[in-house]
Design an enzyme around this catalytic site. Structure first.
Site, PDB file in Angstrom:
ATOM      1  CE  LYS A 111     -32.718  19.250   3.801  1.00  0.00           C
ATOM      2  NZ  LYS A 111     -32.477  19.889   5.018  1.00  0.00           N
ATOM      3  N   GLY A 226     -29.458  39.237   9.177  1.00  0.00           N
ATOM      4  CA  GLY A 226     -30.844  38.723   9.248  1.00  0.00           C
ATOM      5  C   GLY A 226     -31.386  38.921  10.792  1.00  0.00           C
ATOM      6  N   GLY A 228     -34.273  36.721  12.015  1.00  0.00           N
ATOM      7  CA  GLY A 228     -35.263  35.898  12.179  1.00  0.00           C
ATOM      8  C   GLY A 228     -34.914  34.766  13.223  1.00  0.00           C
ATOM      9  CG  ASN A 229     -35.817  30.157  14.754  1.00  0.00           C
ATOM     10  OD1 ASN A 229     -34.974  29.390  14.632  1.00  0.00           O
ATOM     11  ND2 ASN A 229     -36.785  29.804  15.732  1.00  0.00           N
ATOM     12  CB  ALA A 230     -31.025  31.135  12.618  1.00  0.00           C
TER      13      ALA A 230
HETATM   14  P1  NAD Z   1     -36.217  33.388   9.166  1.00  0.00           P
HETATM   15  O1  NAD Z   1     -36.935  33.247   7.971  1.00  0.00           O
HETATM   16  O2  NAD Z   1     -36.867  33.210  10.551  1.00  0.00           O
HETATM   17  O3  NAD Z   1     -35.279  34.508   9.205  1.00  0.00           O
HETATM   18  C1  NAD Z   1     -34.464  34.990   7.885  1.00  0.00           C
HETATM   19  C2  NAD Z   1     -34.035  36.549   8.199  1.00  0.00           C
HETATM   20  O4  NAD Z   1     -33.257  36.831   7.009  1.00  0.00           O
HETATM   21  C3  NAD Z   1     -35.401  37.510   8.291  1.00  0.00           C
HETATM   22  O5  NAD Z   1     -35.062  38.242   9.301  1.00  0.00           O
HETATM   23  C4  NAD Z   1     -35.306  37.911   6.921  1.00  0.00           C
HETATM   24  O6  NAD Z   1     -35.932  39.395   7.101  1.00  0.00           O
HETATM   25  C5  NAD Z   1     -33.713  38.228   6.567  1.00  0.00           C
HETATM   26  N1  NAD Z   1     -33.289  38.460   5.207  1.00  0.00           N
HETATM   27  C6  NAD Z   1     -33.912  37.791   4.183  1.00  0.00           C
HETATM   28  N2  NAD Z   1     -33.164  38.401   3.155  1.00  0.00           N
HETATM   29  C7  NAD Z   1     -32.124  39.280   3.706  1.00  0.00           C
HETATM   30  C8  NAD Z   1     -31.297  40.147   3.015  1.00  0.00           C
HETATM   31  N3  NAD Z   1     -31.333  40.300   1.718  1.00  0.00           N
HETATM   32  N4  NAD Z   1     -30.492  40.977   4.040  1.00  0.00           N
HETATM   33  C9  NAD Z   1     -30.560  40.627   5.175  1.00  0.00           C
HETATM   34  N5  NAD Z   1     -31.518  39.836   5.840  1.00  0.00           N
HETATM   35  C10 NAD Z   1     -32.335  39.225   4.915  1.00  0.00           C
HETATM   36  O7  NAD Z   1     -34.992  31.983   8.928  1.00  0.00           O
HETATM   37  P2  NAD Z   1     -34.104  31.265  10.021  1.00  0.00           P
HETATM   38  O8  NAD Z   1     -34.869  30.117  10.400  1.00  0.00           O
HETATM   39  O9  NAD Z   1     -33.676  32.329  10.959  1.00  0.00           O
HETATM   40  O10 NAD Z   1     -32.977  30.804   8.759  1.00  0.00           O
HETATM   41  C11 NAD Z   1     -31.850  31.740   8.380  1.00  0.00           C
HETATM   42  C12 NAD Z   1     -30.674  30.737   8.057  1.00  0.00           C
HETATM   43  O11 NAD Z   1     -30.431  30.146   8.870  1.00  0.00           O
HETATM   44  C13 NAD Z   1     -31.216  30.217   6.587  1.00  0.00           C
HETATM   45  O12 NAD Z   1     -30.068  29.956   5.642  1.00  0.00           O
HETATM   46  C14 NAD Z   1     -31.378  28.661   7.273  1.00  0.00           C
HETATM   47  O13 NAD Z   1     -31.230  27.646   6.333  1.00  0.00           O
HETATM   48  C15 NAD Z   1     -30.370  28.564   8.407  1.00  0.00           C
HETATM   49  N6  NAD Z   1     -30.809  27.572   9.378  1.00  0.00           N
HETATM   50  C16 NAD Z   1     -31.730  27.783  10.269  1.00  0.00           C
HETATM   51  C17 NAD Z   1     -32.367  26.814  10.951  1.00  0.00           C
HETATM   52  C18 NAD Z   1     -33.312  27.175  11.818  1.00  0.00           C
HETATM   53  O14 NAD Z   1     -33.658  26.136  12.729  1.00  0.00           O
HETATM   54  N7  NAD Z   1     -34.093  27.933  11.960  1.00  0.00           N
HETATM   55  C19 NAD Z   1     -31.355  25.641  11.059  1.00  0.00           C
HETATM   56  C20 NAD Z   1     -30.472  25.398  10.259  1.00  0.00           C
HETATM   57  C21 NAD Z   1     -30.155  26.467   9.396  1.00  0.00           C
END
Ligand code: NAD
Length: 424
Positions: A111, A226, A228-230
């Protein structure tokens, strides 16, 4: 030393896994917990206003007994400052070792990052590129397709990955080495399925967990924290498996939709209004109400530290799939275990991203590229096997899935270490 020490947490988890595996050797425990190398670099950058600014960057290489180091590069400025970031990067590199081992991909853990927040600082594209190339130059000796393969992380994207690859290639006599880094755009040797990887991996895990519990996913009720992407891709693939979304949230709030809502409609509404809150037919609820909704599967996919002991007491789900990193506090784990809720821990549930990163590296190394379905099918194999192996270990030792997953991973690294021994 900063008060909250993520590396101490990571070390504790390694020691817990050693307890499960009966590893008593203190030296071996220390070997497993500590990174092989932590490089801290100074990055001088000429800013747009003509002044020189010094940035600090890190690369922690935790363990490479099973293959080259692998892990993201983040541009971030955690509250604890530069010293805290170093500990955080060390901890995150440790978790990458275990994440790769669980899904049995031949990579180790790394990392890195630069202490800078491009969002709040509003750096120009030129300043960001100079930081990126300066950092790539400083770490170029320790990275490489057979050594250490970085990837995107917080506030870094395919653009930064391309700049790191280009810097590395030019420093090495203009060779073409796309496999030095993953998370690249498709035109630069990236892989298909990267955008859906984490969500799809979560869905595969939920499918396996449902099979283990004999729970039919047809009509199963899903809550996503949440949007977002995941979470959107996890929701979309779970929907394809027959489930329905009955609760969802974003940074603006949480909603309950007892009759269920289609992900595509929620995305459409959020794109139009900026939030899922106000979705037709929904009711606004608190975060606690969302997390404790009666449902089959809860997918925390937003932030860390969401499920504390109080929330754990009131959970009414059968499966928790931790798409987010660290959504559950350690105090909640024994309560959840007692309630017989099956937790798919973060390092397994969100391992889809690193699986596709691995497959991107494989495609780069052979110079031949797979279709979306080929990539997704290969990832499915790794993730389902990871789940089944961890679930079997949890049942064998009568422990929760978090401890079982770590024990599985640590056991695999110990096996590789024992094959090689110590030299020089
Ligand atoms: P993202 O930025 O696409 O989405 C995050 C979402 O969380 C958004 O919809 C945002 O509005 C929401 N959010 C923020 N604050 C909030 C709150 N207080 N209450 C409810 N929702 C809230 O991020 P992502 O890529 O989807 O990642 C989300 C989680 O998954 C993170 O912990 C990240 O570390 C983990 N993760 C993601 C990936 C990836 O490839 N996308 C890989 C491993 C881990």
């Amino acid at each position: 030393m900063v008060k909250l020490d993520p590396f101490a947490n990571a070390t504790q988890q390694v020691n817990d896994a050693c307890d499960v595996l009966g590893i008593k050797d203190k030296g071996l425990r220390e070997y497993l917990a500590t990174p092989n190398k932590v490089l801290r670099v100074k990055i001088p950058v000429r800013m747009d206003n003509g002044q020189i600014r010094i940035f600090t960057g890190f690369r922690s290489q935790h363990n490479n007994d099973r293959g080259p180091y692998k892990g993201g590069i983040r541009y971030f400025n955690p509250e604890g400052g530069v010293e805290y970031m170093e500990r955080e990067v060390m901890a995150l590199s440790s978790w990458m070792t275990w994440k790769c081992a669980i899904v049995d991909i031949p990579l180790g853990g790394g990392k890195g990052g630069v202490y800078v927040n491009p969002k709040t600082e509003k750096l120009s594209d030129g300043e960001l590129e100079r930081i990126t190339r300066g950092f790539a130059f400083k770490i170029s000796e320790i990275i490489g397709p057979g050594k250490d393969i970085p990837a995107p992380d917080v506030y870094t994207t395919g653009r930064e990955m391309t700049q790191i690859m280009d810097t590395y290639n030019k420093l090495h006599g203009n060779i073409s080495t796309p496999g030095v880094i993953t998370g690249k755009p498709l035109s630069m040797g990236g892989s298909l399925a990267r955008n859906v990887a984490t969500g799809l991996g979560v869905a595969y895990c939920v499918r396996e967990a449902a099979k283990a519990l004999k729970l039919n996913l047809k009509g199963a009720k899903i809550v996503l924290q949440g949007f977002g992407n995941a979470s959107t891709f996890a929701g979309e693939y779970l929907e394809k498996m027959g489930s329905k979304i009955i609760g969802v949230s974003d940074s603006k709030g949480s909603i309950s939709i007892p009759s269920g809502a289609k992900i595509s409609k929620l995305i459409e509404f959020k794109t139009k209004t900026g939030s899922v809150v106000g979705f037709p037919g929904s009711k606004k609820i608190s975060t606690e109400e969302l997390l404790t909704t009666k449902c089959d599967v809860l997918v925390p996919a937003a932030l860390e530290n969401q499920i504390n002991a109080k929330i754990a007491q009131n959970l009414k789900c059968k499966i928790i799939a931790e798409a987010a990193n660290g959504p559950t506090l350690p105090e909640a784990d024994p309560i959840i275990f007692k309630k017989k809720i099956l937790v798919i821990p973060d390092i397994l549930a969100n391992s889809g991203g690193v699986c596709i990163s691995y497959l991107e590296w494989v495609q780069n190394n052979m110079g031949y590229y797979w279709t979306f379905d080929e990539v997704a099918n290969k990832m499915e194999g790794n993730i389902t096997k990871g789940f089944k192996d961890a679930y079997a270990l949890a049942n064998k030792h009568k422990i929760d899935m978090r401890r079982a997953t770590m024990a599985l991973a640590v056991g695999r690294v110990v096996e590789a270490f024992n094959q090689k021994g110590i030299w020089p």
